[in-house]
Design a protein around this motif. Structure first.
Motif, PDB file in Angstrom:
ATOM      1  N   THR A  51      16.142  64.520  63.348  1.00 31.97           N
ATOM      2  CA  THR A  51      16.945  65.230  62.159  1.00 31.97           C
ATOM      3  C   THR A  51      16.074  66.017  61.615  1.00 31.97           C
ATOM      4  O   THR A  51      16.834  66.698  60.910  1.00 31.97           O
ATOM      5  N   TYR A  52      14.746  65.699  61.342  1.00 32.87           N
ATOM      6  CA  TYR A  52      14.301  65.885  60.958  1.00 32.87           C
ATOM      7  C   TYR A  52      14.250  67.697  60.646  1.00 32.87           C
ATOM      8  O   TYR A  52      13.986  68.685  60.460  1.00 32.87           O
ATOM      9  N   GLY A  53      13.837  68.178  62.552  1.00 35.99           N
ATOM     10  CA  GLY A  53      13.876  68.914  62.993  1.00 35.99           C
ATOM     11  C   GLY A  53      15.019  70.038  62.901  1.00 35.99           C
ATOM     12  O   GLY A  53      14.773  71.208  62.139  1.00 35.99           O
ATOM     13  N   TRP A  54      16.061  69.085  62.396  1.00 35.13           N
ATOM     14  CA  TRP A  54      17.202  70.017  62.151  1.00 35.13           C
ATOM     15  C   TRP A  54      17.637  70.383  61.167  1.00 35.13           C
ATOM     16  O   TRP A  54      18.483  71.574  60.908  1.00 35.13           O
ATOM     17  N   GLY A  55      17.212  69.423  60.113  1.00 32.46           N
ATOM     18  CA  GLY A  55      17.617  69.797  58.589  1.00 32.46           C
ATOM     19  C   GLY A  55      16.496  70.747  58.183  1.00 32.46           C
ATOM     20  O   GLY A  55      16.789  71.574  57.473  1.00 32.46           O
ATOM     21  N   HIS A 184      21.941  67.870  49.280  1.00 35.41           N
ATOM     22  CA  HIS A 184      21.343  68.333  50.155  1.00 35.41           C
ATOM     23  C   HIS A 184      22.067  67.757  51.822  1.00 35.41           C
ATOM     24  O   HIS A 184      22.849  66.588  51.870  1.00 35.41           O
ATOM     25  N   LEU A 185      22.117  68.477  52.850  1.00 32.99           N
ATOM     26  CA  LEU A 185      23.036  68.394  53.632  1.00 32.99           C
ATOM     27  C   LEU A 185      22.435  67.063  54.524  1.00 32.99           C
ATOM     28  O   LEU A 185      23.760  65.977  55.078  1.00 32.99           O
ATOM     29  N   GLY A 186      21.260  66.163  53.957  1.00 35.08           N
ATOM     30  CA  GLY A 186      20.763  65.366  55.008  1.00 35.08           C
ATOM     31  C   GLY A 186      21.104  63.600  54.054  1.00 35.08           C
ATOM     32  O   GLY A 186      21.574  63.232  54.444  1.00 35.08           O
ATOM     33  N   ASP A 187      21.354  64.481  52.632  1.00 37.03           N
ATOM     34  CA  ASP A 187      21.954  62.916  51.672  1.00 37.03           C
ATOM     35  C   ASP A 187      23.687  63.185  51.845  1.00 37.03           C
ATOM     36  O   ASP A 187      23.621  61.953  51.525  1.00 37.03           O
ATOM     37  N   MET A 188      23.987  64.264  51.843  1.00 40.30           N
ATOM     38  CA  MET A 188      25.639  63.889  52.140  1.00 40.30           C
ATOM     39  C   MET A 188      26.031  63.551  53.882  1.00 40.30           C
ATOM     40  O   MET A 188      26.779  62.536  53.999  1.00 40.30           O
ATOM     41  N   LEU A 189      25.069  63.710  54.785  1.00 40.29           N
ATOM     42  CA  LEU A 189      25.229  62.783  56.339  1.00 40.29           C
ATOM     43  C   LEU A 189      25.214  61.634  56.198  1.00 40.29           C
ATOM     44  O   LEU A 189      25.874  60.467  56.428  1.00 40.29           O
ATOM     45  N   MET A 192      27.641  59.786  53.745  1.00 37.17           N
ATOM     46  CA  MET A 192      28.922  59.277  55.319  1.00 37.17           C
ATOM     47  C   MET A 192      28.709  58.644  56.610  1.00 37.17           C
ATOM     48  O   MET A 192      28.944  58.434  57.035  1.00 37.17           O
ATOM     49  N   GLY A 193      27.515  57.651  56.365  1.00 36.27           N
ATOM     50  CA  GLY A 193      27.280  56.858  57.541  1.00 36.27           C
ATOM     51  C   GLY A 193      25.846  57.172  58.455  1.00 36.27           C
ATOM     52  O   GLY A 193      25.996  56.483  58.931  1.00 36.27           O
ATOM     53  N   ILE A 194      25.921  58.795  57.922  1.00 31.02           N
ATOM     54  CA  ILE A 194      24.880  59.239  60.163  1.00 31.02           C
ATOM     55  C   ILE A 194      24.070  59.569  59.273  1.00 31.02           C
ATOM     56  O   ILE A 194      23.372  59.598  58.058  1.00 31.02           O
ATOM     57  N   PRO A 195      22.694  58.723  60.726  1.00 34.45           N
ATOM     58  CA  PRO A 195      21.570  58.830  59.760  1.00 34.45           C
ATOM     59  C   PRO A 195      20.945  59.870  60.147  1.00 34.45           C
ATOM     60  O   PRO A 195      21.179  60.813  60.945  1.00 34.45           O
ATOM     61  N   PHE A 196      20.426  60.165  58.458  1.00 35.60           N
ATOM     62  CA  PHE A 196      19.902  61.884  58.845  1.00 35.60           C
ATOM     63  C   PHE A 196      18.774  61.861  58.152  1.00 35.60           C
ATOM     64  O   PHE A 196      17.956  61.315  57.114  1.00 35.60           O
ATOM     65  N   ALA A 197      17.522  62.871  58.733  1.00 35.69           N
ATOM     66  CA  ALA A 197      15.463  62.276  57.756  1.00 35.69           C
ATOM     67  C   ALA A 197      15.729  63.039  56.137  1.00 35.69           C
ATOM     68  O   ALA A 197      16.450  64.012  55.941  1.00 35.69           O
ATOM     69  N   LYS A 198      15.120  62.065  56.229  1.00 30.99           N
ATOM     70  CA  LYS A 198      14.780  62.333  54.054  1.00 30.99           C
ATOM     71  C   LYS A 198      14.280  64.105  53.802  1.00 30.99           C
ATOM     72  O   LYS A 198      13.754  64.294  54.545  1.00 30.99           O
TER      73      LYS A 198
END
Lengths: 364, 321
Positions: A51-55, A184-189, A192-198
């Motif tokens: 998810t870091y790469g996707w970010g 940021h997208l990561g914070d938003m996800l 919502m309870g979806i794990p995403f890299a900071k």
């Protein structure tokens, strides 16, 4: 000469082109003594493997969505806007002025006005070449190139002499206040309870970019203006005969194109750096050309091509950390994509057409 | 401004104007034949890199020059393949060539020298040395004319003199030879040339090959004469200033000399002074950097002396069947 079926024209030809571009890039990697398969693996891991790469991939992709759409809409009107980079830098200036001069109470109000300012500044920078093309017949490619250089000189002057806070050496503006930091997208996800890299820079601008794709698609294919735009791009005399006014179409097409390029700066200036730096657009205006060509100037194609280039940018950055291959590899890939999908299109298309002709005859 | 300062600014005008002049003449040949060339920048960059690299490895600036010309020619041929043979978009091809050049030079440079895309410094025969014209030292003491001869006219590398000779050369080829007549015709009306039984494709390839050679010399001058090594992105927009000069010069060789020297003068001023104080107005040097582009836009707008490009420029020629 037989025409290709629509699906082959839209997918097969660009796919073959990009395949050739990748094979040649692989040979380049081989020539400098690295393993192309291993390089590809690192790029995929780095760009899409986490998810870091996707970010990061999505952050870069957002830039390219805007610049790609910018080039694409101008292409539909038969205009080649190479000035996306300058327009994006001017857009950054608009965003910066809005963020620094007004004490915004919250981020979304700031975002709305920053978007308007970014788009307005970008459009204004495109307006002069557009007017010169429409009224005076000056070649828009040359004037937009000149305007890129004028923009960087102007920004250089403003950042060094006007916007630079007293006491700092960096040619950059002051940092924006915390209140205008967009989510940021990561914070938003994660919210919502979806794990995403900071700590990844992809932000809410991506959603604006998706919306822009939809709006541009509707504008080009489902409005009177869009029809006039395409008619003008296909044949100027025919459009003129049908009562379409060339000056107006040229102006509107370029204003929208410049506005889209300017809008990009809410992503990089407001969403990522939080201040205006020298050369803030980092060449994204030129990548827009590759993206628009690969996406066949269709918003869906532009979106997919933008994600591909976002991945290449992020993957390339990872590659330069793990191997001796510098990130400029991406410029080579990008140049080859432009070469094969844009300039050498006929070289790819002719054999494909020949295959289709042969196949078609056998069936009948 | 004292006389000595003026001489030294004019001297650096010549040095900075030379690569612009060579690239401008390259563009002139290409565009007069009807092939737009916004890839001047990329070709110069490749030539600058290969010249410095080969000059460093062999210790000979002349071999470097040959390598630079070869690299620039290769890129010219890519452009020709795309825009002449496969009738693609010449502008897009130019954009691709510029990107390919800035990517490949760093990629290969990093691989060969591990210096962040640059080459090691060139010394001795690896550089083109400045040439002392005869009697320069003897005439130094003569007032006014002495310093002009000693500093301004004498003491440049051979490539500078070659560039200045290329101006009458270009004029002669373009206006006094059969090739030149055909070249100008193919840029205005390729169908007429084709009807006369002359190969449009052949002429245009000829023109872009000449452009490749001139760009090669321009790039080589940058890294083996003006500077003493190749640095990443060292052309720094000079190809585009040359393109601007070409429009400024209305696609004519003698005007090209004037335009490139004017732009060289602006660059020399901006190098020497941070700001120029005219008393009532202070001009920042960023404005001097942007001035070539602003002037070109004004010329293109046609408010002062309209620049009319070759009529068939940018159009691929499709033979009628």
């Amino acid at each position: 000469m037989d025409r290709l079926p629509k699906w082959a024209d839209a997918t097969l030809v660009p796919l073959i082109s990009i395949l050739i571009a990748f094979v040649i890039s692989g040979l380049v990697i081989l020539a400098i003594g690295e393993d192309p398969i291993n390089a590809m693996q690192i790029m995929i891991d780095g760009g899409l493997g986490s998810t870091y790469g996707w970010g990061y991939t999505l952050y870069y992709a957002t830039n390219f969505i805007f610049t790609g759409l910018s080039v694409a809409i101008a292409f539909h009107a038969g205009l080649f806007n190479i000035g996306g980079d300058g327009q994006a830098q001017l857009g950054g200036l608009g965003v910066t002025l809005v963020c620094l001069m007004v004490p915004w109470p919250n981020w979304w109000l700031a975002l709305i006005f920053a978007s308007l300012a970014g788009a307005a500044f970008g459009a204004a920078w495109a307006a002069i070449p557009a007017w010169l093309q429409a009224k005076r017949g000056s070649h828009i490619v040359i004037t937009t190139i000149m305007f890129n250089f004028i923009a960087s000189a102007l920004l250089n002057y403003l950042l060094v002499n006007v916007l630079r806070p007293i006491g700092t050496m960096d040619p950059a503006s002051a940092n924006f206040p915390k209140t205008v930091a967009i989510p940021h997208l990561g914070d938003m996800l994660r919210g919502m309870g979806i794990p995403f890299a900071k700590g990844t820079p992809a932000n809410i601008t991506l959603l604006i970019g998706l919306l822009a794709c939809l709006l541009i698609w509707a504008l080009i294919w489902h409005t009177r203006f869009g029809f006039a735009l395409r008619a003008f791009g296909k044949s100027e005399p025919a459009a003129r005969y049908a009562g379409i006014r060339p000056v107006r179409i040229t102006m509107y097409a370029m204003l929208i194109s410049g506005a889209l390029a300017g809008l990009m700066s809410i992503n990089n200036v407001m969403g990522e750096s939080g201040r205006l730096v020298l050369n803030s657009s980092e060449g994204a205006g030129f990548i827009g050309i590759a993206v628009a060509l690969m996406g066949r100037s269709h918003p869906l194609g532009v979106l997919l091509a933008a994600i591909l280039f976002g991945f290449l940018y992020q993957g390339g950055a990872e590659l330069s950390m793990d191997t001796s291959i510098p990130p400029q590899l991406i410029w080579v890939i990008q140049a080859l994509v432009i070469l094969f999908t844009g300039a050498l299109d006929n070289m790819v298309r002719m054999p494909v057409e020949a295959v289709f002709r042969k196949f078609g005859k056998r069936r009948t | 401004m004292s006389f000595d300062t003026l001489i030294s600014i004019l001297d650096s005008t010549v040095r900075l104007g030379t690569p612009l002049l060579l690239a401008c003449l390259a563009g002139l040949f290409s565009e007069r034949s009807g092939v737009f060339d916004i890839g001047l920048e990329g070709k110069m960059l490749v030539a600058a890199f290969l010249s410095a690299a080969v000059a460093y490895m062999t210790g000979s600036a002349w071999l470097g020059l040959l390598a630079g010309i070869a690299g620039s020619m290769a890129f010219s041929l890519i452009h020709g393949l795309a825009s002449i043979t496969f009738r693609g978009n010449q502008l897009i091809s130019g954009v691709a060539i510029n990107m390919l050049a800035s990517g490949l030079t760093v990629l290969v440079g990093q691989n060969w020298f591990h210096l962040g895309g640059g080459t090691p410094a060139l010394t001795g025969a690896g550089r083109f040395q400045d040439i002392e014209l005869p009697f320069a030292a003897a005439l130094k003491g003569v007032p006014v004319l002495g310093p002009i001869y000693d500093q301004l006219i004498s003491g440049h590398s051979i490539l500078v003199y070659a560039a200045f000779l290329a101006v009458p050369g270009t004029w002669w080829v373009l206006y006094k030879t059969r090739f030149g007549l055909r070249l100008r015709a193919v840029g205005e009306n390729p169908a007429a040339v084709d009807t006369a039984g002359v190969s449009v494709v052949g002429l245009r390839y000829g023109a872009i090959c000449i452009a490749g050679i001139l760009c090669g010399v321009a790039g080589s001058y940058l890294s083996t004469s003006l500077a003493a090594s190749f640095g990443r992105e060292m052309t720094a927009g000079r190809g585009f200033i040359a393109l601007a000069a070409l429009i400024f010069a209305k696609w004519r060789p003698w005007y090209a000399l004037g335009a490139t020297m004017l732009f060289g003068f602006l660059a020399a001023l901006s190098n020497r002074y941070q700001t120029i104080d005219l008393g009532f107005l202070v001009i920042p040097n960023q404005f001097m950097d942007a001035l070539p582009y602003i002037l070109t836009v004004v010329i293109l707008a046609g408010f002062v002396g309209k620049a009319i490009p070759p009529r068939a420029g940018g159009e691929p020629y499709v033979k009628e069947r």
